[in-house]
Design a protein around this motif. Structure first.
Motif, PDB file in Angstrom:
ATOM      1  N   LEU A   8      11.058   5.444  -6.832  1.00  0.00           N
ATOM      2  CA  LEU A   8      10.648   4.163  -6.263  1.00  0.00           C
ATOM      3  C   LEU A   8       9.169   4.148  -5.878  1.00  0.00           C
ATOM      4  O   LEU A   8       8.670   3.110  -5.440  1.00  0.00           O
ATOM      5  CB  LEU A   8      11.505   3.846  -5.030  1.00  0.00           C
ATOM      6  CG  LEU A   8      12.993   3.604  -5.294  1.00  0.00           C
ATOM      7  CD1 LEU A   8      13.741   3.393  -3.988  1.00  0.00           C
ATOM      8  CD2 LEU A   8      13.190   2.404  -6.214  1.00  0.00           C
ATOM      9  N   ALA A   9       8.469   5.270  -6.054  1.00  0.00           N
ATOM     10  CA  ALA A   9       7.051   5.326  -5.682  1.00  0.00           C
ATOM     11  C   ALA A   9       6.220   4.254  -6.375  1.00  0.00           C
ATOM     12  O   ALA A   9       5.346   3.650  -5.740  1.00  0.00           O
ATOM     13  CB  ALA A   9       6.495   6.722  -5.973  1.00  0.00           C
ATOM     14  N   PRO A  10       6.428   3.951  -7.671  1.00  0.00           N
ATOM     15  CA  PRO A  10       5.605   2.920  -8.314  1.00  0.00           C
ATOM     16  C   PRO A  10       5.772   1.524  -7.725  1.00  0.00           C
ATOM     17  O   PRO A  10       4.969   0.648  -8.020  1.00  0.00           O
ATOM     18  CB  PRO A  10       6.080   2.955  -9.773  1.00  0.00           C
ATOM     19  CG  PRO A  10       6.629   4.324  -9.955  1.00  0.00           C
ATOM     20  CD  PRO A  10       7.255   4.668  -8.650  1.00  0.00           C
ATOM     21  N   LEU A  11       6.814   1.298  -6.902  1.00  0.00           N
ATOM     22  CA  LEU A  11       6.958  -0.028  -6.290  1.00  0.00           C
ATOM     23  C   LEU A  11       5.755  -0.369  -5.413  1.00  0.00           C
ATOM     24  O   LEU A  11       5.460  -1.542  -5.195  1.00  0.00           O
ATOM     25  CB  LEU A  11       8.246  -0.085  -5.453  1.00  0.00           C
ATOM     26  CG  LEU A  11       9.533  -0.375  -6.217  1.00  0.00           C
ATOM     27  CD1 LEU A  11      10.706  -0.373  -5.259  1.00  0.00           C
ATOM     28  CD2 LEU A  11       9.452  -1.702  -6.948  1.00  0.00           C
ATOM     29  N   GLY A  12       5.078   0.651  -4.901  1.00  0.00           N
ATOM     30  CA  GLY A  12       3.880   0.392  -4.115  1.00  0.00           C
ATOM     31  C   GLY A  12       2.851  -0.383  -4.902  1.00  0.00           C
ATOM     32  O   GLY A  12       2.089  -1.192  -4.347  1.00  0.00           O
ATOM     33  N   PHE A  13       2.821  -0.174  -6.209  1.00  0.00           N
ATOM     34  CA  PHE A  13       1.880  -0.881  -7.070  1.00  0.00           C
ATOM     35  C   PHE A  13       2.125  -2.388  -7.028  1.00  0.00           C
ATOM     36  O   PHE A  13       1.222  -3.178  -6.778  1.00  0.00           O
ATOM     37  CB  PHE A  13       2.025  -0.351  -8.494  1.00  0.00           C
ATOM     38  CG  PHE A  13       1.194  -1.076  -9.514  1.00  0.00           C
ATOM     39  CD1 PHE A  13      -0.153  -0.819  -9.614  1.00  0.00           C
ATOM     40  CD2 PHE A  13       1.763  -1.990 -10.367  1.00  0.00           C
ATOM     41  CE1 PHE A  13      -0.922  -1.477 -10.563  1.00  0.00           C
ATOM     42  CE2 PHE A  13       1.014  -2.653 -11.312  1.00  0.00           C
ATOM     43  CZ  PHE A  13      -0.332  -2.397 -11.410  1.00  0.00           C
ATOM     44  N   VAL A  14       3.376  -2.803  -7.241  1.00  0.00           N
ATOM     45  CA  VAL A  14       3.672  -4.226  -7.266  1.00  0.00           C
ATOM     46  C   VAL A  14       3.595  -4.835  -5.868  1.00  0.00           C
ATOM     47  O   VAL A  14       3.160  -5.972  -5.695  1.00  0.00           O
ATOM     48  CB  VAL A  14       5.053  -4.487  -7.918  1.00  0.00           C
ATOM     49  CG1 VAL A  14       6.185  -3.992  -7.048  1.00  0.00           C
ATOM     50  CG2 VAL A  14       5.240  -5.979  -8.210  1.00  0.00           C
ATOM     51  N   LEU A  15       3.989  -4.097  -4.832  1.00  0.00           N
ATOM     52  CA  LEU A  15       3.893  -4.624  -3.471  1.00  0.00           C
ATOM     53  C   LEU A  15       2.445  -4.839  -3.068  1.00  0.00           C
ATOM     54  O   LEU A  15       2.108  -5.839  -2.420  1.00  0.00           O
ATOM     55  CB  LEU A  15       4.584  -3.664  -2.495  1.00  0.00           C
ATOM     56  CG  LEU A  15       6.099  -3.543  -2.643  1.00  0.00           C
ATOM     57  CD1 LEU A  15       6.650  -2.491  -1.679  1.00  0.00           C
ATOM     58  CD2 LEU A  15       6.773  -4.895  -2.394  1.00  0.00           C
ATOM     59  N   CYS A  16       1.579  -3.911  -3.464  1.00  0.00           N
ATOM     60  CA  CYS A  16       0.148  -4.067  -3.197  1.00  0.00           C
ATOM     61  C   CYS A  16      -0.378  -5.321  -3.884  1.00  0.00           C
ATOM     62  O   CYS A  16      -1.093  -6.127  -3.283  1.00  0.00           O
ATOM     63  CB  CYS A  16      -0.618  -2.830  -3.673  1.00  0.00           C
ATOM     64  SG  CYS A  16      -2.407  -2.962  -3.562  1.00  0.00           S
ATOM     65  N   GLY A  17      -0.008  -5.496  -5.153  1.00  0.00           N
ATOM     66  CA  GLY A  17      -0.485  -6.670  -5.887  1.00  0.00           C
ATOM     67  C   GLY A  17       0.029  -7.970  -5.302  1.00  0.00           C
ATOM     68  O   GLY A  17      -0.708  -8.952  -5.188  1.00  0.00           O
ATOM     69  N   MET A  18       1.310  -8.013  -4.913  1.00  0.00           N
ATOM     70  CA  MET A  18       1.853  -9.232  -4.317  1.00  0.00           C
ATOM     71  C   MET A  18       1.179  -9.549  -2.984  1.00  0.00           C
ATOM     72  O   MET A  18       0.935 -10.708  -2.647  1.00  0.00           O
ATOM     73  CB  MET A  18       3.368  -9.083  -4.135  1.00  0.00           C
ATOM     74  CG  MET A  18       4.146  -9.110  -5.436  1.00  0.00           C
ATOM     75  SD  MET A  18       5.934  -8.971  -5.195  1.00  0.00           S
ATOM     76  CE  MET A  18       6.507  -9.178  -6.879  1.00  0.00           C
ATOM     77  N   ALA A  48       5.207  -8.130 -12.004  1.00  0.00           N
ATOM     78  CA  ALA A  48       6.573  -7.674 -12.279  1.00  0.00           C
ATOM     79  C   ALA A  48       6.635  -6.982 -13.639  1.00  0.00           C
ATOM     80  O   ALA A  48       7.309  -5.963 -13.810  1.00  0.00           O
ATOM     81  CB  ALA A  48       7.536  -8.855 -12.235  1.00  0.00           C
ATOM     82  N   GLY A  49       5.869  -7.544 -14.618  1.00  0.00           N
ATOM     83  CA  GLY A  49       5.825  -6.931 -15.938  1.00  0.00           C
ATOM     84  C   GLY A  49       5.198  -5.552 -15.923  1.00  0.00           C
ATOM     85  O   GLY A  49       5.518  -4.710 -16.766  1.00  0.00           O
ATOM     86  N   ALA A  50       4.307  -5.300 -14.959  1.00  0.00           N
ATOM     87  CA  ALA A  50       3.715  -3.968 -14.821  1.00  0.00           C
ATOM     88  C   ALA A  50       4.627  -3.039 -14.035  1.00  0.00           C
ATOM     89  O   ALA A  50       4.657  -1.826 -14.280  1.00  0.00           O
ATOM     90  CB  ALA A  50       2.350  -4.073 -14.144  1.00  0.00           C
ATOM     91  N   ALA A  51       5.388  -3.592 -13.081  1.00  0.00           N
ATOM     92  CA  ALA A  51       6.235  -2.756 -12.235  1.00  0.00           C
ATOM     93  C   ALA A  51       7.437  -2.208 -12.998  1.00  0.00           C
ATOM     94  O   ALA A  51       7.832  -1.053 -12.799  1.00  0.00           O
ATOM     95  CB  ALA A  51       6.715  -3.560 -11.029  1.00  0.00           C
ATOM     96  N   LEU A  52       8.017  -2.997 -13.880  1.00  0.00           N
ATOM     97  CA  LEU A  52       9.223  -2.562 -14.594  1.00  0.00           C
ATOM     98  C   LEU A  52       8.964  -1.337 -15.483  1.00  0.00           C
ATOM     99  O   LEU A  52       9.696  -0.344 -15.392  1.00  0.00           O
ATOM    100  CB  LEU A  52       9.797  -3.728 -15.402  1.00  0.00           C
ATOM    101  CG  LEU A  52      10.412  -4.856 -14.555  1.00  0.00           C
ATOM    102  CD1 LEU A  52      10.873  -6.004 -15.452  1.00  0.00           C
ATOM    103  CD2 LEU A  52      11.576  -4.324 -13.727  1.00  0.00           C
ATOM    104  N   PRO A  53       7.933  -1.356 -16.350  1.00  0.00           N
ATOM    105  CA  PRO A  53       7.679  -0.133 -17.114  1.00  0.00           C
ATOM    106  C   PRO A  53       7.247   1.034 -16.238  1.00  0.00           C
ATOM    107  O   PRO A  53       7.491   2.194 -16.585  1.00  0.00           O
ATOM    108  CB  PRO A  53       6.566  -0.537 -18.089  1.00  0.00           C
ATOM    109  CG  PRO A  53       5.961  -1.762 -17.516  1.00  0.00           C
ATOM    110  CD  PRO A  53       7.047  -2.455 -16.775  1.00  0.00           C
ATOM    111  N   ALA A  54       6.619   0.738 -15.087  1.00  0.00           N
ATOM    112  CA  ALA A  54       6.235   1.821 -14.174  1.00  0.00           C
ATOM    113  C   ALA A  54       7.468   2.520 -13.620  1.00  0.00           C
ATOM    114  O   ALA A  54       7.530   3.753 -13.567  1.00  0.00           O
ATOM    115  CB  ALA A  54       5.370   1.267 -13.041  1.00  0.00           C
TER     116      ALA A  54
END
Length: 423
Positions: A8-18, A48-54
């Motif tokens: 779940l670490a990559p979720l930080g990427f999408v949360l930061c962007g949102m 979201a498109g970046a978070a899913l492959p991450a």
């Protein structure tokens, strides 16, 4: 439980962007002018498109028992880059997300076909020829952008062959130095205080040093020249442990720089700006001067996200994005970015030390040094520690060629870390 937290670490990427999209408001409280921010819906969709492959890639990395720290660090750097680009050039945010997605797809391909890719280490001379061809393309077909003739333009797409060339260079050096290590470490000739092998064994290294100087003089690409030269010296020292090569390289580049300064006007301009940017603060040295103002304004804690004026720096979203980070996030934020690169380097060196094959050990060490050296050269340029360069801050600056090359390097490191335990 540990695997779930890592996945779940990559979720930080999408949360930061949102969070950036939500907080992308005028400091006075009102919305930004019309057209200044890309559509929020598109932004959320691409995030979201970046978070899913991450998430998928992190799950693959965990399943393959590869290093589980490298990818989240890279995503953190990419997330900071997306946030800054949304702040500085909102119209480029979605394009940067698209390049990150392309980079992750390239990373997946490297992981999948690593067994075939590693076979390139068996053909060092073909790798050397390929590196020369890649670096020579801009000389024949290149277009000058930003003062450097190191771009190939295909309609709306522009690429930098040097970004792929630096990876081919690392493969070549790892293969060549490993094959000839015994000869290179048992010199048979003495020259003054130096102990060197026969010329035919160091000729490829001298050729690489010469290419670096040629890039500087003809293509006006100081950043790539320093990067290629530095990698050749570092990897040669890693393979041989000989200080003679380092000394010879420094003498070579010093003499070449002196000759270039005397013969070429644009070389003199670069060095004169570096020595004294205040002689032309509103002209050729404008970028460096504004960058120094940005660092001074940021101080320790920064002005706050959205409260600085990094827009005064031309091309701030590419070459000078670190100056924007330092202004709005201060010394603390800037040091955190540097710490991420140091962590990447440390994990990469751990991978190198755990690999038993000598070629792959040099390859992992070279990839790790390449990321750290590129970071050092661009940060040294924007802080006036070194002459200004035209390379990007890996994973942070805007740019497709740089982003894809960065994920290629990451794919190599992850593939080499397979079956190794990392705490």
């Amino acid at each position: 439980m540990k695997n779930w937290s890592l996945m779940l670490a990559p979720l930080g990427f999408v949360l930061c962007g949102m969070g950036i999209l939500y907080l992308k408001m005028n400091p006075n409280g009102g919305p930004l002018p019309a057209g200044a921010v890309p559509g929020s819906l598109n932004g959320f969709l691409w995030l979201a498109g970046a978070a899913l492959p991450a998430l998928f890639l992190q799950a693959v990395i965990i399943r393959r028992r590869e290093d589980t720290v490298l990818f989240p660090i890279v995503l953190m750097l990419a997330g900071v880059g997306v946030a800054e680009i949304a702040r500085l050039k909102p119209e480029l945010m979605i394009r940067q997300l698209q390049w990150i997605i392309v980079g992750m797809l390239v990373l997946l391909l490297v992981l999948r076909f690593w067994g075939h890719i590693r076979r390139m280490l068996d053909y060092p001379y073909l790798l050397g020829i390929g590196c020369v061809l890649l670096l020579g393309l801009p000389l024949l077909f290149g277009t000058e952008i930003g003062g450097s003739k190191n771009w190939l333009v295909f309609g709306p797409i522009s690429i930098q062959p040097s970004e792929l060339g630096k990876i081919v260079l690392v493969f070549f050096l790892a293969a060549y130095l490993s094959d000839h290590r015994r000869v290179l470490t048992l010199p048979s000739h003495r020259f003054l205080l130096l102990r060197l092998p026969p010329l035919r064994f160091i000729a490829p290294l001298i050729c690489i040093w010469g290419m670096a100087v040629l890039m500087f003089v003809v293509e006006r690409d100081l950043g790539s020249a320093l990067l290629f030269f530095g990698m050749a010296v570092l990897m040669t020292y890693m393979a041989t442990g000989s200080k003679s090569y380092v000394f010879l390289a420094l003498v070579f580049i010093g003499a070449a720089a002196a000759v270039s300064y005397a013969m070429f006007g644009h070389v003199r301009v670069r060095f004169d700006i570096w020595l004294n940017p205040w002689q032309d603060p509103n002209g050729m040295a404008y970028q460096v001067v504004q960058s120094m103002f940005a660092f001074g304004t940021g101080g320790i804690w920064g002005t706050g996200f959205g409260y600085g004026h990094p827009g005064f720096i031309p091309e701030v979203h590419t070459d000078f994005i670190f100056a924007a980070i330092a202004e709005e996030m201060g010394l603390v934020g800037a040091m955190m970015i540097i710490a991420c690169y140091v962590m990447l380097f440390w994990r990469g060196i751990r991978v190198a030390l755990a690999v038993r094959n000598e070629k792959e050990m040099l390859l992992a060490g070279g990839c790790s040094c390449l990321i750290l050296l590129q970071m050092f050269i661009i940060i040294a340029g924007v802080t006036k520690f070194l002459p200004l360069t035209g390379i990007t801050l890996p994973f942070v600056s805007y740019g497709g060629s740089s982003m894809v090359a960065g994920f290629l390097l990451l794919g190599v490191l992850l593939s080499l870390s397979k079956e190794q335990e990392h705490g």
